[in-house]
Structure formats: C-alpha cells, structure tokens
Design an enzyme around this catalytic site. Structure first.
Site, PDB file in Angstrom:
ATOM      1  N   ASP A 121       0.842  -1.190   0.000  1.00  0.00           N
ATOM      2  CA  ASP A 121       0.000   0.000   0.000  1.00  0.00           C
ATOM      3  C   ASP A 121       0.877   1.239   0.000  1.00  0.00           C
ATOM      4  OD1 ASP A 121      -0.182   1.160   3.192  1.00  0.00           O
ATOM      5  OD2 ASP A 121       0.481  -0.906   2.931  1.00  0.00           O
ATOM      6  N   SER A 122       0.470   2.236  -0.794  1.00  0.00           N
ATOM      7  CA  SER A 122       1.144   3.536  -0.853  1.00  0.00           C
ATOM      8  C   SER A 122       2.609   3.360  -1.248  1.00  0.00           C
ATOM      9  CB  SER A 122       0.974   4.263   0.483  1.00  0.00           C
ATOM     10  OG  SER A 122       1.343   5.616   0.376  1.00  0.00           O
ATOM     11  N   ALA A 123       3.549   3.770  -0.385  1.00  0.00           N
ATOM     12  CA  ALA A 123       4.965   3.551  -0.702  1.00  0.00           C
ATOM     13  C   ALA A 123       5.266   2.071  -0.836  1.00  0.00           C
ATOM     14  CB  ALA A 123       5.841   4.178   0.372  1.00  0.00           C
ATOM     15  N   HIS A 161      -6.807   8.405   1.337  1.00  0.00           N
ATOM     16  CA  HIS A 161      -5.549   7.673   1.352  1.00  0.00           C
ATOM     17  C   HIS A 161      -5.425   6.876   2.656  1.00  0.00           C
ATOM     18  CE1 HIS A 161      -1.487   6.852  -0.039  1.00  0.00           C
ATOM     19  NE2 HIS A 161      -1.093   6.981   1.214  1.00  0.00           N
ATOM     20  N   LEU A 196      -2.150  -1.101  -3.726  1.00  0.00           N
ATOM     21  CA  LEU A 196      -3.165  -0.315  -3.034  1.00  0.00           C
ATOM     22  C   LEU A 196      -2.720   1.140  -2.979  1.00  0.00           C
ATOM     23  CD1 LEU A 196      -3.635  -2.831  -0.084  1.00  0.00           C
ATOM     24  CD2 LEU A 196      -5.037  -2.681  -2.161  1.00  0.00           C
TER      25      LEU A 196
END
Length: 310
Positions: free
Chosen positions: A155-157, A281, A182
């Site tokens: 997810d994200s980074a 987010h 994600l």
C-alpha cells in the site's frame, strides 16, 4: 460520491497536519505519531503468525508470516510491503491489514520490515524488497507455503516497492503471478488533478507531506534518475504479472494510480482498476473505524486469490 462520513472523526484528529511546517518536519516525530497501530475491536484471527529473521547480503530483516484461516493444502505466498512514505511503518502498523488480506485471499502473507529512509535512502528499500522476494522463493517452502504461486502486494509507498520488485523480477526472476497495488505512489508529479482536488490536507495526505516523503526517500538522487521510484518513467511496462490497482476517490494519489492502470493495460498487462468511492488515502488499514472499507478488502483479496489459484 461524497466523502464517506465515517472518516470525519479520523480527519478531525489530523486537522493540524495541513498547517505543519514540512520544511522543518522531524523524522522522529513523524514516526512517533505515525507508527501507532489502530487498535479497535478484536484481533483478526488467522491460522498462525510467525516472526522471522530474513538473512540477506550484509543485513538481516525482520518479517512476519501469516497463514490464512480455512485453507486446505499448501497456500500460495504474497510478499507484502507496508506503506508509510518509505519513512514510517512497521510490522505492527500493518498487522491487521495483513491478517485481513490473508483470510480474504487464502494466501499466506509475508510482511517485510524493509529499511527506511532517510537513514537508508533509495534504492535500499527496493533492494530489500526484491532480495526478500528471492529469499522467499528459495526458502519459504519450509514454512508450509507454495512458493511456486508467488505474488507481491503493498500500500502507498509499499505499493511502489511491490511494483519495483515486480519490474526486477520480470527481468531476473522469480516468476510472479500477480501484483496487488493499493493506492500506490508511482510518480513525483504534484500537479495532477487529484493533487489539486485533494492535496490541501483536508483528506489527511497533503501535497506538502508527499513532497517531504519523496525528499526523504530520494536523498541526493534526482527523480529522473530513479526509475524504480518514479515508476511511470519506465517506457517498458510489458511482461509484468496480472495486476490489481485500488485507488481512493479522495486521495491525492488517485490520478497516478489511474494512469498506471492505463499504461499497464496499454502494455498488454491484464489490469483491474478498483476506484474506491468516498475513500481517502490509507483507507485499507481503517476497517475497524470505517465499516465500508470491508468490502474493498474482500474485493482485493478475491483478485489475489483468483490470480494465485493452482
């Protein structure tokens, strides 16, 4: 759709972040405030949880292996890379998400504590992610998983690192069945429409925050010299595994996730884009507080399960 109302108390708790002086933000402060897991409700039960130490060249990384409930035989394996802007995040912050994803996907989840920036800037976390993937393919069968059915997720980074590892695996092996991304970070362009709509801090993640994260991660490296960080720079996105991308409607990263899905599809990669209405987010980790997150976890798990079927 309007913002899911269950996020309002969460956003109120972060209301001061948009006024922060990000030019002077302290990494230690960010970790102190950001690395506290959400502890609401009962712990999600899985078949087993095992803490591991993964020996790699010149370093040893902590990891945690989750085996899902209700599976017969040997489950496939998914390497999970946590979010946190490459600066924050721990095995504990994403413990619940990994438990939920394991059960929803019927896949074992190997969560990795990769090295964090700025102490270990780009490409350290990329090397950790790919080397751990190779280690898993070579050694993880002894933990009761089927390493011939292998995927990456994040997810994200962590989504950024998952795809970076997939790009390396495409050219060097091992073979991956799927990548589940994600709300991934895939470019350092802060002028997209979703940054304009959602980057003012009203929806938790702000433009200034993301700029700070990129600066910590890249250090002295320029983004145009970092194709395994600014992923949309890669001209060749072909021959990647089937892909699921999930984005949030009220996320500054929304548009770059949509663009990645378009680019992958154009390159011939079977890609599913899930646009999560009313979500901000980081929503995947907020299921205890936002009941409407649950169906998206099940949807992500179903996509991973289908790709990893024997």
């Amino acid at each position: 759709m309007p913002l899911n109302p269950a996020f309002e108390p969460i956003l109120e708790a972060f209301a001061g972040m948009e006024a922060a002086d990000w030019s002077a933000m302290d990494v230690g402060f960010m970790r102190q405030t950001g690395d506290a897991p959400i502890e609401v409700g009962e712990q999600v039960q899985v078949a087993s949880v095992r803490d591991l130490q993964i020996p790699l060249d010149g370093r040893t990384l902590a990891a945690r292996l989750y085996l899902p409930l209700g599976t017969s035989g040997t489950p496939p394996l998914t390497l999970y890379l946590h979010g946190g802007g490459w600066v924050m995040g721990t095995l504990d912050t994403h413990d619940r998400s990994c438990r939920e994803l394991a059960n929803a996907s019927s896949s074992a989840i190997l969560s990795l504590a990769y090295r964090l920036a700025p102490e270990a800037p780009y490409p350290a976390a990329v090397h950790d992610s790919f080397d751990a993937l190779c280690w898993a393919e070579q050694h993880a069968s002894r933990f009761g998983v089927d390493v011939s059915r292998l995927a990456v997720a994040g997810d994200s980074a962590g989504g950024n690192l998952a795809m970076a590892a997939a790009l390396l695996a495409r050219d060097r092996g091992p073979t991956l069945r799927h990548q589940l991304l994600l709300y991934p970070v895939v470019q350092d362009d802060f002028g997209t429409g979703s940054y304009g709509r959602c980057g003012n801090g009203r929806y938790f993640l702000s433009t200034e925050m993301m700029q700070w994260f990129w600066k910590q991660y890249l250090g002295d490296t320029q983004a145009d010299a970092a194709p395994l960080a600014a992923l949309l720079q890669n001209d060749d996105l072909s021959r990647l595994p089937t892909t699921t991308i999930m984005v949030g409607e009220y996320d500054p990263l929304h548009d770059e996730g949509v663009e990645l899905a378009r680019r992958l599809s154009a390159a011939g990669v079977a890609t599913e884009l899930i646009d999560a209405s009313g979500m901000i987010h980081g929503f995947f980790a907020m299921s205890p507080l936002v009941p409407d997150v649950g169906p998206y976890i099940l949807q992500a798990g179903a996509a991973l399960r289908k790709a990893l079927e024997a």
